[in-house]
Write an enzyme that holds these catalytic residues in place. Structure first.
Site, PDB file in Angstrom:
ATOM      1  N   ASN A 155       0.802  -1.223   0.000  1.00  0.00           N
ATOM      2  CA  ASN A 155       0.000   0.000   0.000  1.00  0.00           C
ATOM      3  C   ASN A 155       0.834   1.272   0.000  1.00  0.00           C
ATOM      4  OD1 ASN A 155      -2.217  -1.647  -0.002  1.00  0.00           O
ATOM      5  ND2 ASN A 155      -2.567  -1.511   2.204  1.00  0.00           N
ATOM      6  N   HIS A 342       6.989  -2.782  13.574  1.00  0.00           N
ATOM      7  CA  HIS A 342       7.494  -3.343  12.321  1.00  0.00           C
ATOM      8  C   HIS A 342       8.930  -2.895  12.070  1.00  0.00           C
ATOM      9  CE1 HIS A 342       3.667  -4.931  11.342  1.00  0.00           C
ATOM     10  NE2 HIS A 342       3.088  -3.765  11.224  1.00  0.00           N
TER      11      HIS A 342
END
Ligand SMILES: *[C@@H]1O[C@H](CO)[C@@H](O)[C@H](O)[C@H]1NC(C)=O
Ligand SMILES: *[C@@H]1O[C@H](CO)[C@@H](O)[C@H](O)[C@H]1NC(C)=O
Ligand SMILES: *[C@@H]1O[C@H](CO)[C@@H](O)[C@H](O)[C@H]1NC(C)=O
Length: 368
Positions: A155, A342
């Site tokens: 994305n 992350h």
């Protein structure tokens, strides 16, 4: 007396000048660090701007990134067509049992069974209800499914203006992440969707927990657009999605027949998936959805092209600021919230290495 004062003044002045020149020397050096060809082959197409100095860019400047950035720069300068698929390297990888990890099945659970959550404390549980069990597939939705060319679409804002839509739509099977919209972005991201992930928390964030008729209608209409595709619902990763998962289950029990959508509910798979990536020296607190989709794709496809995988706030071709997601509203600030869990730059580094080896193709420029 006057002479002593004068001498003292001179000494103070000298010291001040010395300090000032030292400061400017240090800052000059710092600047040259960012632009020196040693750290980043500063070709005309890679530009530098304020965003480059942000925290993630600093990560990118990590010494272990230097060979990578040089290679990346060469890539962007010239012949992206140089990429060649290396079938041997692709098949040399070893994989988790993807078809069973892909989804729980009716036979793999029993009503009343307590599920735990991959990323939450063991004390949190979720009891498998009759309704949830009724929504599980009889067999793995990808059992015996194999495709010659797959696209995995991340994305990242790098897709904006990329014109990659037609190329993506040529793939036999298109993976997308987090129910990302395609409707107003198809020129850049394509129309085709064969699988998209759906974190139950999306209901909370975008559909007001399905509390009003309008929320339910909106959700229903957006699902309608996905007919024929697989909705991949990671409900057992985080305990915070337990409540919305019940809302989602109720909704599907009610509307399943009106919607031709296949549902897939992965169980506690992250232990095995993490183990696999650890062998490649990647062990973040949480893997991104994007790399998870690549993991699934790697067992279902002969060849994989990745789009929208670029975790930095600047365009590697133009240096211009990028939004985080391609669908973010104009002016949305690039967010660094993912950094808490992350390690997108490390994931990117690894994927880029696979690209260099011909295992996958990572698209970072405009498609022609
Ligand atoms: C393809 O990958 C294999 C295994 O990693 C390697 O031995 C071989 O040299 C590669 N071939 C090319 C053309 O790069
Ligand atoms: C995932 O695959 C591994 C084998 O690679 C298997 O041991 C494990 O049970 C699977 N997990 C689930 C939840 O199906
Ligand atoms: C993928 O989705 C498109 C529609 O978005 C559909 O036409 C195509 O048949 C699907 N392919 C597979 C392999 O399911």
């Amino acid at each position: 007396m006057v002479r002593i004062a004068k001498a003292l003044g001179l000494v103070i002045l000298c010291v001040a000048v010395l300090i000032l020149s030292l400061i400017s020397y240090v800052s000059l050096r710092k600047d040259s660090l960012f632009t020196s060809s040693k750290y980043y082959m500063g070709g005309p197409r890679i530009m530098f701007h304020a965003g480059f100095r942000s925290q993630f860019a600093m990560n990118f400047l990590d010494p272990s990134f230097i060979p990578l950035t040089n290679a990346l720069n060469e890539e962007l300068q010239g012949k992206p067509s140089r990429w060649r698929f290396n079938k041997t390297a692709f098949y040399k990888q070893s994989y988790i049992d993807i078809p069973t990890n892909f989804s729980l099945t009716k036979n793999s659970v029993r009503v009343g069974q307590l599920m735990h959550f991959d990323y939450s404390s063991h004390k949190y549980v979720f009891s498998i209800s009759n309704n949830l069990k009724s929504l599980l597939p009889d067999t793995s939705p990808i059992h015996n499914k194999h495709y010659s060319m797959c696209a995995v679409v991340g994305n990242s804002g790098i897709l904006t203006g990329s014109h990659c839509g037609p190329e993506i739509d040529q793939a036999d099977f298109v993976f997308r992440c987090n129910f990302a919209p395609t409707e107003f972005y198809s020129k850049d991201v394509g129309k085709k969707t064969n699988l998209t992930t759906f974190n139950p928390s999306i209901l909370e964030r975008y559909y007001n927990n399905l509390l009003t008729i309008q929320d339910r209608n909106n959700f229903f209409l957006n699902l309608k657009k996905l007919e024929g595709a697989i909705l991949w619902i990671p409900a057992f990763f985080l305990h915070t999605s337990a409540t919305v998962t019940r809302t989602l289950v109720d909704f599907f029990v009610e509307h399943k027949k009106q919607l031709k959508i296949e549902l897939a509910w992965p169980g506690n798979i992250m232990h095995d998936v993490n183990k696999y990536w650890k062998t490649k020296n990647l062990s973040p607190k949480r893997l991104s959805t994007g790399i998870l989709m690549y993991t699934l794709a790697s067992a279902m496809c002969d060849e994989i092209h990745l789009y929208g995988f670029w975790p930095f706030g600047w365009d590697p071709n133009t240096g211009k600021d990028l939004p985080y997601h391609y669908y973010d509203k104009k002016g949305t600030k690039f967010t660094t919230k993912w950094q808490e869990t992350h390690q997108l730059p490390s994931e990117f580094k690894l994927l880029y290495k696979l690209h260099r080896e011909g295992v996958i193709k990572l698209s970072l420029t405009h498609c022609s």
